[in-house]
Design a protein around this motif. Structure first.
Motif, PDB file in Angstrom:
ATOM      1  N   GLY A 124       3.887  -2.652   6.334  1.00  8.86           N
ATOM      2  CA  GLY A 124       5.166  -3.349   6.390  1.00  8.86           C
ATOM      3  C   GLY A 124       5.968  -3.080   7.464  1.00  8.86           C
ATOM      4  O   GLY A 124       5.995  -1.781   8.118  1.00  8.86           O
ATOM      5  N   GLY A 125       7.161  -3.600   7.495  1.00 11.18           N
ATOM      6  CA  GLY A 125       7.970  -3.236   8.721  1.00 11.18           C
ATOM      7  C   GLY A 125       7.662  -3.544  10.150  1.00 11.18           C
ATOM      8  O   GLY A 125       6.734  -4.160  10.456  1.00 11.18           O
ATOM      9  N   GLU A 126       8.018  -2.753  10.913  1.00 15.14           N
ATOM     10  CA  GLU A 126       7.938  -2.882  12.337  1.00 15.14           C
ATOM     11  C   GLU A 126       6.663  -2.092  12.762  1.00 15.14           C
ATOM     12  O   GLU A 126       5.944  -2.558  13.798  1.00 15.14           O
ATOM     13  N   TYR A 127       5.910  -1.405  11.753  1.00 12.28           N
ATOM     14  CA  TYR A 127       4.587  -0.906  11.873  1.00 12.28           C
ATOM     15  C   TYR A 127       3.508  -1.581  11.248  1.00 12.28           C
ATOM     16  O   TYR A 127       2.198  -1.449  11.209  1.00 12.28           O
ATOM     17  N   ASN A 128       3.716  -2.608  10.721  1.00 14.76           N
ATOM     18  CA  ASN A 128       3.015  -3.495   9.951  1.00 14.76           C
ATOM     19  C   ASN A 128       1.382  -3.921  10.911  1.00 14.76           C
ATOM     20  O   ASN A 128       1.773  -4.548  12.025  1.00 14.76           O
ATOM     21  N   GLY A 129       0.386  -3.588  10.215  1.00 13.19           N
ATOM     22  CA  GLY A 129      -0.770  -3.948  10.961  1.00 13.19           C
ATOM     23  C   GLY A 129      -1.363  -2.816  11.931  1.00 13.19           C
ATOM     24  O   GLY A 129      -2.308  -2.798  12.530  1.00 13.19           O
ATOM     25  N   SER A 130      -0.325  -1.817  12.152  1.00 12.98           N
ATOM     26  CA  SER A 130      -0.664  -0.591  12.966  1.00 12.98           C
ATOM     27  C   SER A 130      -1.499   0.567  12.231  1.00 12.98           C
ATOM     28  O   SER A 130      -1.056   0.592  10.791  1.00 12.98           O
ATOM     29  N   THR A 131      -2.280   1.299  12.759  1.00 16.01           N
ATOM     30  CA  THR A 131      -2.649   2.502  12.150  1.00 16.01           C
ATOM     31  C   THR A 131      -2.585   3.687  13.059  1.00 16.01           C
ATOM     32  O   THR A 131      -2.360   3.909  14.291  1.00 16.01           O
ATOM     33  N   LEU A 132      -2.798   4.982  12.102  1.00 15.42           N
ATOM     34  CA  LEU A 132      -2.793   6.157  12.735  1.00 15.42           C
ATOM     35  C   LEU A 132      -4.122   6.644  12.395  1.00 15.42           C
ATOM     36  O   LEU A 132      -4.231   6.937  10.927  1.00 15.42           O
TER      37      LEU A 132
END
Length: 188
Positions: A124-132
């Motif tokens: 969700g939000g600005e980090y949607n679809g991103s991973t760490l």
């Protein structure tokens, strides 16, 4: 082609595919070429990790154990696969920001020390679809634990940093652990 670049392309393709985005190797090449002009950013995240090992809807399941696990005071040799909710607050019904997906296993004979290999997948939000990606040792009996962030994708391409963990709640009977995480990463 450099193995690092190849791995980055593979992770980018996987992340894009997971978001339903077409993979464009030219766009990734252009992004890498622009790195010499890019400014490195620092992002700080705070969330709660919900580990539910028992009950109707567990978020972690034991998938393997050694022949001595049941005799070991530290459950040495046990391995669990996890898909744990990450939430804004410690309550399970608070806003979900993502999931911790991966595995952890008991890797110490002398204390409960877990080897953690997890991807924090943001939804969700600005980090949607991103991973760490977190890979490190988690001595759960310690109040404060520190584990390395070794990579990322999407917004967090080329991430590196540290995740600190502190147990918020642990109930052996219910099999529930809630862990507070603070994550600081450098990325482009």
């Amino acid at each position: 082609m450099d193995i690092f670049v190849l791995l980055c392309l593979m992770f980018t393709a996987t992340s894009a595919a997971a978001r339903g985005v077409a993979f464009d190797p030219k766009a990734v090449d252009q992004w890498f070429e622009s790195l010499s002009y890019a400014k490195e950013r620092v992002t700080k995240l705070h969330f709660y990790f919900h580990d539910i090992a028992k009950g109707k809807n567990p978020t972690a399941l034991q998938i393997a154990q050694s022949n001595i696990t049941s005799k070991s005071s530290t459950s040495f040799g046990s391995l669990s696969m996890a898909d744990e909710p990450l939430t804004v607050g410690p309550e399970l019904n608070s806003t979900i920001v993502g999931h911790a997906q991966g595995m952890y296993g008991s890797a110490s004979f002398s204390e409960i020390g877990l080897l953690m290999a997890l991807n924090f997948v943001f939804t969700g939000g600005e980090y949607n679809g991103s991973t760490l990606s977190l890979l490190g040792r988690n001595p759960t009996s310690k109040e404060y634990r520190e584990m390395p962030i070794v990579g990322g994708s999407g917004v967090f391409r080329l991430a590196r940093g540290v995740a600190t963990a502190k147990t918020y709640l642990f109930n052996v009977t219910s099999g529930i652990a809630i862990v507070e995480y603070h994550v600081t990463v450098l990325h482009y």
